[in-house]
Structure formats: C-alpha cells, structure tokens
Enzyme design. Structure first.
Site, PDB file in Angstrom:
ATOM      1  N   GLY A 117       0.827  -1.114  -0.193  1.00  0.00           N
ATOM      2  CA  GLY A 117       0.013   0.048   0.041  1.00  0.00           C
ATOM      3  C   GLY A 117       1.026   1.179   0.067  1.00  0.00           C
TER       4      GLY A 117
ATOM      5  N   ALA B 294      -5.447  -2.243   5.146  1.00  0.00           N
ATOM      6  CA  ALA B 294      -6.774  -1.596   5.302  1.00  0.00           C
ATOM      7  C   ALA B 294      -7.795  -1.673   4.432  1.00  0.00           C
ATOM      8  CB  ALA B 294      -6.908  -0.338   6.144  1.00  0.00           C
ATOM      9  N   TYR B 295      -8.980  -1.429   4.382  1.00  0.00           N
ATOM     10  CA  TYR B 295      -9.828  -1.429   3.226  1.00  0.00           C
ATOM     11  C   TYR B 295     -10.207   0.141   3.337  1.00  0.00           C
ATOM     12  CZ  TYR B 295     -14.159  -2.030   0.739  1.00  0.00           C
ATOM     13  OH  TYR B 295     -15.319  -1.691  -0.417  1.00  0.00           O
ATOM     14  N   THR B 296      -9.686   1.029   2.550  1.00  0.00           N
ATOM     15  CA  THR B 296      -9.323   2.069   2.547  1.00  0.00           C
ATOM     16  C   THR B 296     -10.340   2.985   1.576  1.00  0.00           C
ATOM     17  OG1 THR B 296      -7.407   2.207   0.977  1.00  0.00           O
ATOM     18  CG2 THR B 296      -7.089   2.555   3.294  1.00  0.00           C
TER      19      THR B 296
ATOM     20  N   THR C  54      -7.546   6.748  11.763  1.00  0.00           N
ATOM     21  CA  THR C  54      -8.117   7.663  11.081  1.00  0.00           C
ATOM     22  C   THR C  54      -8.842   8.792  11.954  1.00  0.00           C
ATOM     23  OG1 THR C  54      -9.649   8.204   9.293  1.00  0.00           O
ATOM     24  CG2 THR C  54     -10.098   6.236  10.425  1.00  0.00           C
TER      25      THR C  54
ATOM     26  N   TYR D  66     -16.741   3.183   7.154  1.00  0.00           N
ATOM     27  CA  TYR D  66     -15.280   3.253   7.114  1.00  0.00           C
ATOM     28  C   TYR D  66     -14.793   3.540   8.674  1.00  0.00           C
ATOM     29  CZ  TYR D  66     -10.446   4.783   6.531  1.00  0.00           C
ATOM     30  OH  TYR D  66      -9.322   4.992   6.498  1.00  0.00           O
TER      31      TYR D  66
END
Ligand SMILES: NC(=O)c1ccc[n+]([C@@H]2O[C@H](COP(=O)([O-])OP(=O)(O)OC[C@H]3O[C@@H](n4cnc5c(N)ncnc54)[C@H](OP(=O)(O)O)[C@@H]3O)[C@@H](O)[C@H]2O)c1
Length: 302
Positions: free
Chosen positions: A18, A67-69, A108, A132
């Site tokens: 990533g 992460a699933y961003t 985040t 998210y």
C-alpha cells in the site's frame, strides 16, 4: 563487530504493497529488517493465517498499514470493512501478544463526527459518521481490549504520497483535464505526507526500543502534518504547484462548494484537525507544516 551492532529489529509490515507501507519501506532506518506481508499470500482477515505466519516469523515489531481504505466503498461493503479494519487488527494484537511483539496500527480522523471546532485530542470521544469510521474504530477497540501490552494506535488524516490513489493525484489529473473544478470548502482537516507519518512511526518505535524511555507509552496518538485547510484550499495549493512547475499554463478556475453540492455515499466529518501535543511531548519530535510537506512531495523529496 559485537552482537549489539549486528542485531536488527525484525519488523513485519502488514499491507506492505500500500501507499503508506511504501514509504515505511523507503524510510526504514538501518536497524530494521523488514518482512513485507500483503494479499494474496497474507490475508489479515484469516485469523489462523495471521497467527501461524507471525508465529513463524516472530518479528519484534508489527506495523499494520493494511486496511480497506475505500471510504465510500465501505458503505456498501460494511462486512468486508469490519473484517479487514475491525477484526483483523485484533488478530494482529493476539499474534503480537503471543510472540511479545510491539504493534503499530494506523487509524483515522474519520472516527470523529467533526462537530468540534478546536483540534481533536486523544481524549475526545469518537463518534464515526460512516461505515469506514465505524470499522476503523472497531479496529482500535479490538487492540485496546486485547491484553497486548505494547501497542501504538496512530490516527492520521488526509494521507498522500507516492504510489497511492489520493486527493493530490486526483486534483493533478482534473486540473489538467478540465477548465473548471468545484471543490468542497466546508470540510476542514490536515493533509499528511506519508514521509512525515513514516518518520513519526519510527520515532515512536525508537522510543519503544529505548531502555531509558518511560514505562508505558502504549495508547492512541494523533499524527498529521501541522496546520489546517479545507479540501478547496488544499486543491488551490496543489494547482499552484502545478503552475509553478509549468504543468498547467495558469491556475484554472477552482470554485468552492458546500458538501451538499457533491453528495457521496459516506458522510465525512466537517472538522477533523488533530492536536499533536501528545506525540510531540512523548517523542520530542516536531511536526512539519502541510504546505512545506506538499512542496517536498512535488519536488519528489522526502
Ligand atoms: N489514505 C488516507 O487518506 C488515510 C487517512 C487516514 C488514515 N488512513 C489509514 O492509514 C493506513 C494506510 O493507508 P493507505 O492509504 O496507505 O492504504 P492503502 O494504500 O489502501 O494500502 C492498504 C494495503 O492493505 C492491503 N489489504 C487490504 N485488505 C487486506 C487484507 N485482508 N489482508 C492484507 N492486506 C490487505 C491492500 O491490498 P489491496 O490493494 O490488494 O486491497 C493494500 O496493499 C490505513 O490504516 C488507513 O485506514 C489512511
């Protein structure tokens, strides 16, 4: 050369392909030996795989950049978001506990609802407005509720850097393609260059390894670049750099709009500026201004 000089800290880098992980690899100090782990071989959501892989590698440090961003994608795929962002970090904490490793996990600003108008501290209560944000908050909680002793949960915001899909590259593309852009001006936060965040991660890890550091440094840390802006102001600064580099003839028409004029599936906080006082106090480090860091990004320096 004695053992101490030769010894390198083994660091398992999760989500190694990533954007942030790319910078962690680039800026890793000499004293680290990086083991990159990512899909398809390493799936954070498969508990047995996480425990067996990390149990075999036995790193001293685990840095979770996976992460699933896709913030809007999370709205229609909350199950995947929960698995990757919420439960996966708990498996890492379990693995870290079993081998005595320190875990660094990224979270985040979207865990906050954005109703404050002064910088968010680590003590402020989260209240995510999106799938998210909920999944990332769950990830923090699974780590905090594990009995892992040594962990750093580093919340960051508006991240950009080489090799990623992010706001800066979107604006770079759009100002070249279009004569006029309309950009949201009523969401305020702070852009963060991956190089600054990668350095902050290593400065916390250096403290963690230091025999003279105070005992329990574990917990949540806020880290972004210094200062604040709206997405609109951020886009103006990006366009100014492109004009300076001669990549566009002049700054195009960029117009400020309200959030309602650009509806997206996920709700974002209207204000998500961080206080970095805890990070600065604990690490003794300074935090670069976002405009200076953006200039470095455009100059391809770190
Ligand atoms: N980007 C931002 O603006 C921002 C802002 C605040 C916080 N953060 C946080 O900062 C961290 C780093 O973000 P980033 O933008 O560098 O992320 P990124 O570029 O999207 O990289 C995430 C990496 O994780 C991998 N991954 C996804 N699912 C996985 C799984 N099940 N098992 C193992 N690896 C998996 C991805 O692989 P695939 O590409 O194959 O899916 C990708 O290589 C994340 O925790 C993110 O939530 C980011």
């Amino acid at each position: 050369m004695n053992f101490k000089e030769e010894h390198k800290r083994c660091l398992a880098l999760i989500g190694a392909d990533g954007m942030l992980a790319g910078m962690v690899r680039r800026l890793a100090p000499d004293g680290y030996d990086l083991i990159p782990l990512d899909l398809p071989d390493f799936d954070l959501t498969v508990r047995e795989k996480v425990l067996s892989t990390l149990g075999a590698v036995r790193p001293e440090v685990i840095v979770n950049c996976a992460a699933y961003t896709n913030v809007d994608g999370c709205e229609s795929n909350e199950e995947t978001a929960t698995a990757v962002n919420g439960l996966g970090p708990g498996y890492l904490a379990e693995a870290a506990k079993a081998i005595g490793a320190t875990l660094v996990h990224l979270s985040t600003d979207y865990v906050f609802d954005g109703t404050k108008s002064t910088p968010y501290t680590e003590e402020d209560a989260p209240n995510p407005r999106s799938a998210y944000g909920r999944s990332k908050l769950l990830g923090e909680q699974t780590i905090q509720q594990s009995s892992l002793e040594k962990f750093f949960i580093v919340r960051t915001s508006w991240l950009y850097g080489p090799g990623g899909k992010h706001f800066v590259e979107t604006i770079v593309r759009l100002v070249k393609e279009r004569e006029e852009l309309k950009i949201i001006a009523d969401q305020v936060g702070t852009p963060t260059y991956t190089a600054d965040l990668a350095r902050a991660i290593f400065s916390l890890l250096e403290l963690d390894a230091s025999p003279v550091a105070p005992h329990n440094l574990s917990g949540i840390y806020h880290f972004s670049d210094e200062g604040q802006c709206s997405w609109y102001e951020f886009s103006l600064e990006i366009a100014t750099h492109l004009a300076r580099k001669g990549e566009i003839a002049a700054v195009k028409r960029i117009l400020p709009i309200a959030t309602e004029e650009y509806p997206l599936p996920a709700k974002r906080p209207a204000y998500s500026v961080f206080s970095k006082e805890k990070y600065k106090r604990v690490s003794g480090g300074s935090v670069p201004d976002w405009r200076e860091s953006l200039a470095k990004y455009f100059d391809q320096s770190t």
